[in-house]
Design an enzyme around this catalytic site. Sequence first.
Site, PDB file in Angstrom:
ATOM      1  N   HIS A  22      37.526  54.623  32.149  1.00 61.26           N
ATOM      2  CA  HIS A  22      37.850  55.539  31.052  1.00 61.26           C
ATOM      3  C   HIS A  22      37.916  54.777  29.733  1.00 61.26           C
ATOM      4  O   HIS A  22      38.599  53.775  29.622  1.00 61.26           O
ATOM      5  CB  HIS A  22      39.183  56.225  31.342  1.00 61.26           C
ATOM      6  N   ASP A  64      34.357  61.427  27.327  1.00 68.46           N
ATOM      7  CA  ASP A  64      35.804  61.328  27.143  1.00 68.46           C
ATOM      8  C   ASP A  64      36.351  62.547  26.397  1.00 68.46           C
ATOM      9  O   ASP A  64      36.100  62.709  25.209  1.00 68.46           O
ATOM     10  CB  ASP A  64      36.134  60.053  26.384  1.00 68.46           C
ATOM     11  N   TYR A 111      26.075  47.925  14.938  1.00 67.91           N
ATOM     12  CA  TYR A 111      25.736  46.643  15.570  1.00 67.91           C
ATOM     13  C   TYR A 111      26.997  45.901  16.025  1.00 67.91           C
ATOM     14  O   TYR A 111      27.017  45.320  17.110  1.00 67.91           O
ATOM     15  CB  TYR A 111      24.931  45.756  14.620  1.00 67.91           C
TER      16      TYR A 111
END
Length: 141
Positions: A22, A64, A111
Amino acid sequence: MLKGIPSILSPELLKVLMEMGHGDEIILADGNFPAASHTNRLLRCDGHGVPELLEAVLSLFPLDTYSEQPVALMAKVPGDKVETPIWATYEDIIRTHMQPQIEHVERFAFYERAKKVYAIVATSEKALYANIILKKGVISE
């Protein structure tokens, strides 16, 4: 081969999806993304595009529900006139699974975030700004 598992998902990718917990994140990266230099857990999905992989991953991978933005896209560089129709394709695929807010992350921030994700899946996607981060949720059943 297994029944009910999309054939685009390699055994290695299935293992990574199972290992993730999770809140862990995974990137489905386009062909231009510097995937190898941003992770120690690189999976190759050469010859495939992100939309087909996204559909397959989301058939098994819960997003989620405790996060306001469990999906993130690399934002266009300000002033870049490139069209991003792939984003609408992503939204259509994602919304068949849930209705999350989608975050747009500035390129260099994306990035930096990439260095912390659980894994990066490098594809042959040719669309620009086609990188997507998915945050894993929980299975409550």
